[in-house]
Design an enzyme around this catalytic site. Structure first.
Site, PDB file in Angstrom:
ATOM      1  CD1 TRP A  34       2.377   0.724   4.567  1.00 34.59           C
ATOM      2  CD2 TRP A  34       4.603   0.686   4.389  1.00 34.59           C
ATOM      3  NE1 TRP A  34       2.737  -0.539   4.167  1.00 34.59           N
ATOM      4  CE2 TRP A  34       4.103  -0.592   4.047  1.00 34.59           C
ATOM      5  CE3 TRP A  34       5.990   0.910   4.352  1.00 34.59           C
ATOM      6  CZ2 TRP A  34       4.933  -1.637   3.670  1.00 34.59           C
ATOM      7  CZ3 TRP A  34       6.816  -0.140   3.976  1.00 34.59           C
ATOM      8  CH2 TRP A  34       6.280  -1.399   3.644  1.00 34.59           C
ATOM      9  CG  MET A  35       1.587   2.239  -1.593  1.00 42.49           C
ATOM     10  SD  MET A  35       1.763   3.253  -3.070  1.00 42.49           S
ATOM     11  CE  MET A  35       2.988   2.305  -3.915  1.00 42.49           C
ATOM     12  CG  ASN A  36       1.126  -2.953   2.091  1.00 37.26           C
ATOM     13  OD1 ASN A  36       0.939  -2.155   2.991  1.00 37.26           O
ATOM     14  ND2 ASN A  36       0.439  -4.083   1.997  1.00 37.26           N
ATOM     15  CG  ASP A  37      -0.979  -5.857  -0.800  1.00 35.61           C
ATOM     16  OD1 ASP A  37       0.226  -5.819  -0.516  1.00 35.61           O
ATOM     17  OD2 ASP A  37      -1.739  -6.765  -0.426  1.00 35.61           O
ATOM     18  CD  GLN A  55      -4.081  -2.779   2.301  1.00 41.10           C
ATOM     19  OE1 GLN A  55      -3.920  -3.305   3.388  1.00 41.10           O
ATOM     20  NE2 GLN A  55      -5.248  -2.272   1.933  1.00 41.10           N
ATOM     21  NE  ARG A 165      -3.517 -11.812   4.264  1.00 45.07           N
ATOM     22  CZ  ARG A 165      -3.229 -12.723   5.191  1.00 45.07           C
ATOM     23  NH1 ARG A 165      -4.078 -13.009   6.158  1.00 45.07           N
ATOM     24  NH2 ARG A 165      -2.078 -13.358   5.148  1.00 45.07           N
ATOM     25  CG  ASP A 166      -5.389 -10.192   0.195  1.00 41.55           C
ATOM     26  OD1 ASP A 166      -5.594  -9.282   1.013  1.00 41.55           O
ATOM     27  OD2 ASP A 166      -4.355 -10.891   0.201  1.00 41.55           O
ATOM     28  CD  GLU A 218      -0.342 -11.828   1.997  1.00 39.17           C
ATOM     29  OE1 GLU A 218       0.736 -11.377   1.566  1.00 39.17           O
ATOM     30  OE2 GLU A 218      -0.922 -11.359   2.988  1.00 39.17           O
ATOM     31  CD1 TRP A 307       5.189  -8.724   1.769  1.00 38.81           C
ATOM     32  CD2 TRP A 307       5.433  -7.175   3.359  1.00 38.81           C
ATOM     33  NE1 TRP A 307       4.043  -7.951   1.790  1.00 38.81           N
ATOM     34  CE2 TRP A 307       4.166  -6.997   2.750  1.00 38.81           C
ATOM     35  CE3 TRP A 307       5.812  -6.307   4.389  1.00 38.81           C
ATOM     36  CZ2 TRP A 307       3.275  -5.985   3.145  1.00 38.81           C
ATOM     37  CZ3 TRP A 307       4.918  -5.302   4.771  1.00 38.81           C
ATOM     38  CH2 TRP A 307       3.675  -5.149   4.157  1.00 38.81           C
TER      39      TRP A 307
END
Ligand SMILES: *[C@@H]1O[C@H](CO)[C@@H](O)[C@H](O)[C@H]1NC(C)=O
Ligand SMILES: *[C@@H]1O[C@H](CO)[C@@H](O)[C@H](O)[C@H]1NC(C)=O
Ligand SMILES: *[C@@H]1O[C@H](CO)[C@@H](O)[C@H](O)[C@H]1NC(C)=O
Ligand SMILES: *[C@@H]1O[C@H](CO)[C@@H](O)[C@H](O)[C@H]1NC(C)=O
Ligand SMILES: *[C@@H]1O[C@H](CO)[C@@H](O)[C@H](O)[C@H]1NC(C)=O
Ligand SMILES: *[C@@H]1O[C@H](CO)[C@@H](O)[C@H](O)[C@H]1NC(C)=O
Ligand SMILES: *[C@@H]1O[C@H](CO)[C@@H](O)[C@H](O)[C@H]1NC(C)=O
Ligand SMILES: *[C@@H]1O[C@H](CO)[C@@H](O)[C@H](O)[C@H]1NC(C)=O
Ligand SMILES: *[C@@H]1O[C@H](CO)[C@@H](O)[C@H](O)[C@H]1NC(C)=O
Ligand SMILES: *[C@@H]1O[C@H](CO)[C@@H](O)[C@H](O)[C@H]1NC(C)=O
Ligand SMILES: *[C@@H]1O[C@H](CO)[C@@H](O)[C@H](O)[C@H]1NC(C)=O
Ligand SMILES: *[C@@H]1O[C@H](CO)[C@@H](O)[C@H](O)[C@H]1NC(C)=O
Length: 531
Positions: A34-37, A55, A165-166, A218, A307
């Protein structure tokens, strides 16, 4: 997590070979998992290498803790080499969430001795997420960004929040200070902090409740962008604050908005209350600016998914890709004949690819309803890479069609199996560019209406030739399962993924129209590539 159950069934329906063959060639994907940001994007000026972290969970194809920072590197921003996990959580219920990387050339942090060259003083600032908190932490690398040591004094910021966050950090030259933008997500607030050493941080301002709020803010990013103005040679710039919102996009799910303004090292002041949209497609989120670019140009990348359906898309054994890297400027652009607004102009970066197959270039061609132009990209060897681009400049004559006509210039993108295809184009009454991806993988599209079949973007002419004749430009880059559209040289951008059920690649462009004497192709180019 019910949806994941049904996805598993649909995945089992296709062979692994088929499902994995739609892996894009020049968009970053993880080998598996899995990959996100995008995280920690930076350029290493000593070795001329681009670094991308993300991520990542190699053990799951849906989002799941523990989330780590995966890592890939590239010489050209097109082909990527995976380097393994760079920062991992020490606990399976916790994760290393989104953050950024800076080059601490002057050893302001004190993390580096003289054995680490100035350009290799790599510091990561990220969110440590546990079930009960989100805090900001710092880690540093002594091996060129492959692995990181966590600072013993972590966390460096703790406001006793679970929704904080971030962090995106950059060096602000005028006051010789590190600046952090970080989201207090569910208060719709971007906090700005200053630091001299990347360890002690002071809150200096907040940018609260601007633009579209959605559910939460975000991945805030702040960067100074040059203004390109062909009528004025004085060099000027403005600051742009990017805020990702999820969910809450007007077209559903995830999107990125931006604000243009000024920044004094502490406070961002927008020049207007307008919010603008970075990309009008369904698949462009968690945008991040690359730190330390070769000549301080503004380059950014996004997660090319949404998402609403990222856990369901039919790829295996990985899920998600990045967008292409884009090079940004600000330009004054007309939004209508009476108004001009400073807008971001996006230019895709993909250089040095080898042409493979037949390429086309033609000019001044009229289009009639009973004839279509067909361009087979695969060439004499009949080899389809699934990676190609096209650029179409056309004029539209509004005196040649009626208000009730669907005055469309259609571009069909078809594979060998023409049962599944993409349709896009321009409609002259609405003055909109549309994309219809509903005739792709029927199993997926019909079962998941959130994977919007049709998206569109309202545009303005690139040039007006007369009261009724206007010129528009559409550039497309197709990389197996993703299409990036750049309209009017990047004034409008739309990024969308698509999936064919048999792993079939697009090899043909078919251009046709539904109205006579309306559209003229001024210039058309297309080419297929391999890496
Ligand atoms: C992936 O799973 C393997 C086997 O359970 C485990 O050893 C490894 O730590 C996991 N990796 C991550 C990053 O969670
Ligand atoms: C994991 O690391 C965090 C700091 O990053 C620390 O607060 C926590 O105690 C550690 N947990 C374990 C189980 O070692
Ligand atoms: C490093 O120090 C130089 C000289 O004082 C200064 O101009 C520069 O902004 C500093 N850069 C960073 C990233 O600390
Ligand atoms: C960086 O700073 C630390 C702490 O002040 C110091 O121990 C170290 O020698 C410095 N490194 C260099 C190359 O000056
Ligand atoms: C942290 O927040 C929680 C939940 O809002 C609250 O119960 C707790 O008292 C707070 N702790 C501190 C140290 O402020
Ligand atoms: C060019 O831009 C500068 C800076 O914004 C401005 O001061 C100047 O008036 C502009 N010149 C013209 C000819 O518009
Ligand atoms: C934005 O709106 C607020 C509230 O209406 C107003 O006070 C402020 O002046 C506006 N800012 C700009 C830059 O127009
Ligand atoms: C970004 O665009 C600028 C201006 O055209 C150019 O000088 C620079 O080389 C570009 N950067 C990359 C990495 O392509
Ligand atoms: C196209 O690329 C494929 C795969 O890299 C290669 O085998 C083939 O020879 C190339 N064809 C041409 C015409 O370049
Ligand atoms: C468009 O023009 C072509 C060629 O003149 C003609 O064959 C066709 O019937 C026309 N179509 C329409 C809808 O008028
Ligand atoms: C090209 O290859 C496809 C299969 O990949 C085949 O169906 C098609 O007939 C071939 N076309 C030609 C002209 O050989
Ligand atoms: C073409 O695609 C359709 C729809 O996915 C599928 O039903 C059909 O079997 C495919 N045909 C071939 C020859 O692969």
């Amino acid at each position: 997590m019910k949806v994941n159950g049904f996805l598993l069934t649909s995945l089992l329906g296709c062979s692994i070979a088929t499902a994995s063959s739609n892996r894009p060639l020049i968009h970053l994907t993880p080998e598996k998992g899995w990959m996100n940001d995008p995280n920690g994007l930076f350029y290493d000026r000593a070795d001329d290498v681009w670094h991308a972290y993300y991520q990542f969970n190699p053990n799951s194809t849906v989002w799941a803790e523990p989330i780590s920072w995966g890592h890939s590197i590239s010489k050209d921003l097109s082909t990527w080499e995976e380097k393994g996990i760079a920062i991992a959580s020490n606990d399976t219920n916790s994760g290393i969430y989104t953050g950024s990387v800076v080059i601490d050339r002057n050893n302001t942090s004190g993390f580096f001795n003289s054995s680490i060259a100035n350009e290799k003083r790599i510091v990561a600032i990220y969110t440590y997420n546990t079930p009960t908190s989100e805090t900001q932490e710092v880690a540093y690398s002594l091996d060129g960004g492959l692995t990181f040591k966590k600072y013993s004094g972590n966390p460096v910021i703790n406001i006793n929040s679970t929704q904080f966050r971030d962090p995106k950090v950059f060096w602000y030259q005028p006051s010789q200070t590190w600046v952090m933008a970080v989201a207090q997500s569910q208060k719709y607030s971007v906090h700005f902090y200053n630091s001299k050493d990347l360890k002690k941080w002071t809150l200096v301002s907040e940018f609260k409740q601007h633009g579209i709020l959605g559910y939460q803010y975000e991945t805030p990013n702040l960067v100074q962008v040059p203004i390109v103005d062909s009528t004025n040679s004085t060099k000027t710039s403005k600051w742009v604050l990017f805020v990702s919102v999820n969910p809450g996009a007007l077209i559903g799910g995830s999107f990125v908005q931006y604000f243009v303004g000024d920044f004094d090292g502490k406070q961002f002041t927008p020049v207007s209350n307008a919010t603008q949209i970075l990309d009008y497609g369904k698949d462009y989120y968690a945008f991040q600016i690359v730190d330390n670019t070769p000549s301080d140009e503004v380059i950014g990348m996004a997660w090319a998914s949404n998402w609403q359906y990222c856990a369901n898309v039919p790829t295996s054994p990985w899920r998600s890709s990045f967008s292409l890297a884009r090079n940004f400027t600000l330009q004054y652009a007309n939004t209508n004949p009476e108004s001009e607004v400073l807008q971001l102009i996006s230019t895709p970066i993909y250089n040095g690819l080898a042409k493979n197959g037949t390429s086309y270039h033609l000019q001044n061609q009229s289009l009639e309803t009973n004839s279509s132009l067909t361009f087979d990209l695969s060439g004499a060897s009949n080899f389809t890479t699934g990676l190609f681009d096209f650029e179409l400049t056309f004029s539209s004559n509004s005196s040649a069609f009626g208000n009730a006509d669907f005055a469309a210039l259609d571009i069909y993108l078809k594979g060998v199996n023409t049962t599944e295809y993409l349709r896009l184009g321009f409609e002259g009454n609405a003055k909109a560019v549309y994309l219809d991806r509903s005739h792709t993988n029927v199993n997926f599209v019909e079962r998941n209406p959130l994977f919007s079949g049709q998206v569109s973007v309202d545009i303005v002419p690139a040039e007006t030739l007369s009261e009724t004749v206007s010129v528009y430009k559409i550039q497309g880059i197709v990389d197996r399962n993703i299409l990036e559209l750049y309209i009017n040289d990047g004034q409008f951008v739309s990024t969308n993924t698509f999936f064919f059920s048999d792993g079939n690649y697009i090899n043909t462009i078919d251009i046709s129209t539904e109205v006579n004497k309306t559209f003229k192709l001024i210039d058309f180019q297309a080419a297929q590539y391999s890496t």
